[in-house]
Design a protein around this motif. Structure first.
Motif, short mmCIF file in Angstrom:
data_model
loop_
_atom_site.label_atom_id
_atom_site.label_comp_id
_atom_site.label_asym_id
_atom_site.label_seq_id
_atom_site.Cartn_x
_atom_site.Cartn_y
_atom_site.Cartn_z
N TYR A 90 37.08 115.33 -1.97
CA TYR A 90 36.30 114.40 -1.16
C TYR A 90 37.07 113.99 0.10
CZ TYR A 90 34.21 109.88 0.10
OH TYR A 90 33.65 108.83 0.77
N TYR A 95 37.54 113.50 5.37
CA TYR A 95 38.55 112.94 6.27
C TYR A 95 39.64 113.93 6.65
CZ TYR A 95 36.48 108.70 4.43
OH TYR A 95 35.59 107.75 4.06
N LEU A 104 49.64 111.77 -2.12
CA LEU A 104 49.06 110.70 -2.94
C LEU A 104 49.11 111.08 -4.42
CD1 LEU A 104 45.91 109.84 -0.81
CD2 LEU A 104 48.01 108.52 -1.01
N MET A 107 52.42 110.60 -6.08
CA MET A 107 52.73 109.21 -6.38
C MET A 107 51.90 108.65 -7.53
SD MET A 107 52.58 107.91 -2.50
CE MET A 107 52.61 106.21 -3.01
N PHE A 112 45.63 105.94 -9.85
CA PHE A 112 45.51 104.50 -9.62
C PHE A 112 44.15 104.14 -9.04
CE2 PHE A 112 45.90 100.76 -6.96
CZ PHE A 112 46.54 99.88 -7.80
N LEU A 170 31.27 97.16 -6.11
CA LEU A 170 32.58 97.65 -5.70
C LEU A 170 32.69 97.71 -4.19
CD1 LEU A 170 34.81 99.18 -7.47
CD2 LEU A 170 33.75 101.23 -6.60
N ALA A 171 31.67 98.32 -3.60
CA ALA A 171 31.73 98.53 -2.16
C ALA A 171 30.34 98.31 -1.60
CB ALA A 171 32.19 99.96 -1.88
N PRO A 175 32.16 104.17 3.50
CA PRO A 175 31.89 105.57 3.20
C PRO A 175 31.50 105.85 1.75
CG PRO A 175 34.18 105.24 3.85
CD PRO A 175 33.49 103.96 4.08
N ILE A 176 32.12 105.14 0.81
CA ILE A 176 31.83 105.46 -0.59
C ILE A 176 30.41 105.03 -0.93
CG2 ILE A 176 32.68 103.39 -1.77
CD1 ILE A 176 33.52 106.94 -2.85
N PHE B 185 53.15 99.33 -8.99
CA PHE B 185 52.18 99.83 -8.03
C PHE B 185 51.18 98.75 -7.62
CE2 PHE B 185 50.72 104.44 -7.37
CZ PHE B 185 50.60 104.21 -6.02
N ILE B 186 50.55 98.19 -8.65
CA ILE B 186 49.50 97.22 -8.37
C ILE B 186 50.08 95.99 -7.68
CG2 ILE B 186 49.51 95.94 -10.56
CD1 ILE B 186 46.46 96.10 -10.50
N LEU B 189 51.04 96.86 -3.98
CA LEU B 189 49.83 97.06 -3.20
C LEU B 189 49.07 95.78 -2.92
CD1 LEU B 189 48.25 100.22 -4.74
CD2 LEU B 189 48.74 99.84 -2.33
N SER B 207 54.04 106.43 2.39
CA SER B 207 52.97 106.90 1.51
C SER B 207 52.11 105.74 1.02
CB SER B 207 53.55 107.65 0.31
OG SER B 207 54.33 108.71 0.75
N PHE B 208 52.76 104.63 0.70
CA PHE B 208 52.00 103.46 0.27
C PHE B 208 51.04 103.01 1.35
CE2 PHE B 208 55.02 102.39 -3.23
CZ PHE B 208 54.06 102.32 -4.20
N LEU B 210 49.83 104.76 3.69
CA LEU B 210 48.77 105.77 3.78
C LEU B 210 47.73 105.54 2.68
CD1 LEU B 210 47.88 108.65 4.88
CD2 LEU B 210 49.18 109.55 2.96
N PHE B 211 48.26 105.25 1.51
CA PHE B 211 47.40 105.09 0.35
C PHE B 211 46.49 103.86 0.49
CE2 PHE B 211 46.89 103.35 -4.00
CZ PHE B 211 45.90 104.21 -4.36
N VAL B 214 43.83 104.64 2.85
CA VAL B 214 42.77 105.50 2.30
C VAL B 214 41.87 104.69 1.37
CG1 VAL B 214 42.31 107.43 0.75
CG2 VAL B 214 44.07 107.64 2.52
N LEU B 215 42.53 103.90 0.55
CA LEU B 215 41.79 103.12 -0.44
C LEU B 215 40.84 102.14 0.25
CD1 LEU B 215 42.08 103.43 -3.43
CD2 LEU B 215 43.47 101.38 -3.47
N LYS B 217 39.69 102.46 3.12
CA LYS B 217 38.69 103.25 3.83
C LYS B 217 37.53 103.60 2.90
CE LYS B 217 39.90 106.19 7.50
NZ LYS B 217 40.84 107.27 7.85
N ILE B 218 37.86 104.08 1.72
CA ILE B 218 36.76 104.55 0.87
C ILE B 218 36.15 103.44 0.02
CG2 ILE B 218 37.43 106.99 0.84
CD1 ILE B 218 38.64 106.56 -1.87
N LEU B 219 36.93 102.45 -0.33
CA LEU B 219 36.38 101.41 -1.20
C LEU B 219 35.97 100.16 -0.43
CD1 LEU B 219 38.88 101.54 -4.18
CD2 LEU B 219 36.60 102.50 -4.09
N VAL B 223 37.79 95.32 -2.19
CA VAL B 223 38.24 95.70 -3.52
C VAL B 223 39.71 95.35 -3.74
CG1 VAL B 223 38.58 97.61 -5.12
CG2 VAL B 223 36.51 97.52 -3.72
N LEU B 224 40.54 95.77 -2.79
CA LEU B 224 41.96 95.48 -2.94
C LEU B 224 42.22 93.98 -2.90
CD1 LEU B 224 44.18 98.12 -1.15
CD2 LEU B 224 43.63 97.85 -3.55
N VAL B 227 41.40 92.67 -6.34
CA VAL B 227 42.46 93.05 -7.28
C VAL B 227 43.67 92.15 -7.05
CG1 VAL B 227 44.04 94.89 -7.98
CG2 VAL B 227 41.70 95.46 -7.40
#
Lengths: 329, 392
Positions: A90, A95, A104, A107, A112, A170-171, A175-176, B185-186, B189, B207-208, B210-211, B214-215, B217-219, B223-224, B227
């Motif tokens: 996806y 993207y 990702l 890690m 996650f 959730l959203a 995009p999702i 992690f949680i 973040l 990387s974090f 980036l992550f 991304v998160l 972006k899509i969610l 959401v974060l 959490v």
């Protein structure tokens, strides 16, 4: 079997209570639909490698590959989906993030993400199935004529497919959300049919009845019912009546057994045969009762026999033929 | 079915007062819940004070045990008692969300508890999270066990396990969920104030970043944020999800716990059972044995399918008078073929796992939906006659 077909359906979703033979029916469907030079894709989503075991092949990767040839030159392809790969897929297609994706993954970040957002997992899985279906519209060279999805069991199917409501908490935007809308436009359309597999026993039939109510409430298109492992009566109705009431003519049976050289153990054998007949009669009664409840649902219904030798590749082709004869197109 | 395995003596297991927890596990659709209920009833009628925790019983089975209300507390099943008035049966259905809510309410002051209960992430977590059901089954088991230790408590708890994809989920999911919620992690973040990923190296921090990106972006960033506030709220209130999960896990390794693995004579179900048996061994968890459910009735005389078919053919040639016997022989041949296939599958299991005790329950022509039916299953579970190892 009535003559039934689902000519406009591109996505067949197969669900059912655990132990009813979902994977077997999904595999037989993919074979039946691949008849005469067509190409179908059989997908699984539960990380069980059930397809590989059934077709006796090594574990399937996240990659479409040919696993069987159908009568008339058709082909069945298979894909074992998992949420991790589907997310990377996806990210890549929306993207261009494939390379970041592998970082990702290292890690454990993908794990996650699908963990904190369980709905995400389902959207990704159903999303992949819809992507394959949409290839047909795009007339893509790698399009299939039909997709068969070996889905989660009845208890979870409505939630699994109803991705819209899953992501709504959730959203709300983004995009999702759009992705979920796209998925829903395939799944809740007449191009999808959700079929339920059952046995002629009380609990699986009850789950089927409840499952249909739930699917309808969620506006998901219910397809047909596959009644699996049926045991057609092996005695006439008169014989069944005698078996039920314990009035089979034991003297005659004993006499007949002697005639074919089973005299030495004929009396033990008579008792055993009568007990087996009684068991059979009760089972036939139960199946008739449950069968009635299924018929009352008024949905296209297929009856598949219990294969006493078990399900191997030969058995799959046998079931696929029965589905063809029943009108699966 | 004449298995080449030691006999699983169910009555000995139920009589053993040192066993206080029996866990019934296996693949979906093999009859876990019914077996758990039948074991519980039998134990109670032999004088033990039993509580059975079911996860998702069929409606009529629930009714059979008088479970009409789902209120997450054990209810006494009427009319069940053992010799001399000793013994009783309590039954309950797990309400996963209710159990989680109670954990929150029990560990936080009312105001903070309400904040947690209202958190959107908590609501998703407590009602639809993969693994929550397993986690809560474990949690409830821990609670029941604590209640049992109190005065007049139960001396035996029988647990049914959730209908997971894999039987192993029951063991793994709580740990997974626990370490996820307690994980670094949680925390990193969701604690932007501390600086995402400080002290974990540049590359990882990148990387974090980036992550998170991304998160979001899509969610969506909500959401974060949810959490984050959830983690902040639970941080100080209860002593770690993982610790709780670990404590129950330890309970499962206790000598007072015994696992009964349930399977049907089918490839998938037996493979699940094999995985589970191996796992119990590697984790030093006590296995009582295997219950093989729904086997083709096994008390048929030794007349092979081939012999029966040949005799049926001869009778059919003899004429119309012999049709009944011919049909009976064909029926027998069919059953025999199923029996042989099932025996073959079961023997693959027993050969790979020698020493695992087993018992079989024949496929019943009808469903179980009252106490009498459960009692009959209990009888079948406990019978030893059929199971003598085959002598060579």
């Amino acid at each position: 079997m009535k003559d039934i077909s689902w000519p406009g359906v591109a996505l067949h979703v197969i669900s059912g209570k655990g132990g009813t033979g979902k994977t077997t029916v999904a595999a037989a469907m993919s074979l039946a639909l691949a008849h005469q030079g067509k190409r179908t894709l059989l997908m699984e989503v539960e990380d069980r490698q059930g397809i590989a075991q059934l077709f006796d092949t090594p574990p399937l990767p996240y990659e479409e590959r040919k696993i069987a040839v159908a009568p008339g030159g058709g082909e069945v392809w298979a894909l074992a989906l998992n949420a991790q790969e589907a997310l990377l897929d996806y990210l890549d297609s929306f993207y261009n993030l494939r390379r970041a994706g592998s970082a990702l993954r290292r890690m454990g970040a993908v794990d996650f993400a699908t963990t904190i957002a369980p709905g995400l997992r389902d959207v990704l899985l159903t999303g992949k199935a819809c992507e394959v279906v949409r290839r047909i519209d795009k007339r893509a060279p790698n399009a299939y004529s039909a997709v068969v999805l070996d889905a989660p069991p009845t208890g979870r199917i409505a939630r699994f497919l109803n991705v819209n409501s899953e992501v709504s908490g959730l959203a709300k935007v983004g995009p999702i959300r759009n992705h979920a809308d796209l998925v829903m436009s395939v799944i809740s359309s007449p191009r999808t049919a959700v079929h339920l597999v059952t046995l002629l026993e009380e609990m699986p039939v009850q789950e089927t009845v409840d499952g249909i109510t739930e699917l309808r409430a969620a506006n998901l298109p219910v397809g047909g019912i596959f009644v699996n492992m049926t045991r057609p009566p092996m005695l006439t109705s008169e014989q069944l009546h005698e078996a039920r009431t314990g009035t089979l003519p034991s003297k005659d049976i004993e006499h007949a057994l002697k005639e074919v050289g089973l005299a030495d153990r004929s009396s033990a054998l008579v008792t055993a045969l009568m007990r087996e007949a009684n068991d059979h009669a009760l089972r036939v009664d139960l199946e008739a009762r449950e069968s009635e409840r299924i018929v009352e649902l008024g949905l296209p219904t297929f009856f598949l026999p219990l294969l006493s030798e078990g399900i191997d590749l030969g058995g799959l082709y046998q079931l696929a033929n029965l589905l063809r004869e029943g009108g699966v197109r | 079915m004449k298995l080449n395995a030691p006999v699983l003596d169910i009555d000995e297991l139920l009589r053993d007062m040192s066993i206080t927890i029996i866990v019934c596990t296996g693949a979906g659709g093999v009859g876990k819940t019914t077996t758990a209920a039948a074991l519980a009833l039998r134990a109670a009628e032999q004088g033990r004070d039993v509580c059975v925790l079911t996860i998702d019983p069929a409606k009529r089975l629930a009714q059979a045990m008088g479970l009409s209300v789902l209120d997450n507390t054990p209810r006494k099943v009427d009319g069940v008692t053992g010799p001399g008035g000793k013994g009783s049966l309590y039954a309950m259905m797990l309400d996963m969300k209710r159990t989680f809510d109670e954990v929150v309410e029990g560990h936080a002051d009312p105001e903070r508890a309400q904040a947690i209960l209202d958190n959107p992430f908590y609501q998703a977590l407590s009602s639809s999270f993969a693994g929550t059901q397993e986690y809560m089954a474990m949690e409830k088991l821990g609670q029941l066990r604590a209640q049992a230790n109190a005065e007049d408590g139960w001396d035996l708890i029988i647990v049914d396990t959730p209908p997971s994809r894999s039987a192993l989920d029951f063991l793994d999911a709580p740990e997974r969920l626990g370490s996820f919620l307690d994980g670094r992690f949680i925390r990193i973040l969701t604690a932007p104030a501390r600086g995402a990923g400080r002290g974990i190296g540049k590359l990882a921090a990148f990387s974090f970043g980036l992550f998170t990106n991304v998160l979001n972006k899509i969610l969506g960033s909500q959401v974060l944020a949810d959490v984050g506030s959830f983690v902040a709220a639970i941080d100080t209130t209860f002593g770690g999800f993982r610790e709780r999960a670990d404590a129950t896990y330890t309970l499962l390794q206790d000598a007072g716990t015994s696992f009964v693995v349930i399977a049907a004579p089918e490839r998938d179900a037996l493979r699940e059972a094999a995985f589970f048996v191996e796992r119990l061994k590697s984790d030093a968890m006590p296995l009582a044995g295997l219950v093989l459910n729904r086997v083709q009735a096994d008390n048929d005389p030794e007349l092979s399918a081939e012999q029966a078919t040949a005799s049926a053919e001869r009778l059919e040639k003899l004429g119309a008078d012999e049709r009944l016997t011919a049909a009976l022989l064909r029926l027998h041949a069919d059953r025999r073929r199923i029996y042989t296939r099932q025996l073959h599958l079961a023997e693959r299991f027993t050969a790979a796992h020698p020493g695992v005790a087993a018992t079989t329950v024949p496929a019943l022509p009808e469903d179980v939906n009252d106490l009498a039916g459960l009692r009959a299953i209990g009888e079948l579970l406990a019978r030893k006659r059929e199971l003598k190892s085959r002598s060579k």
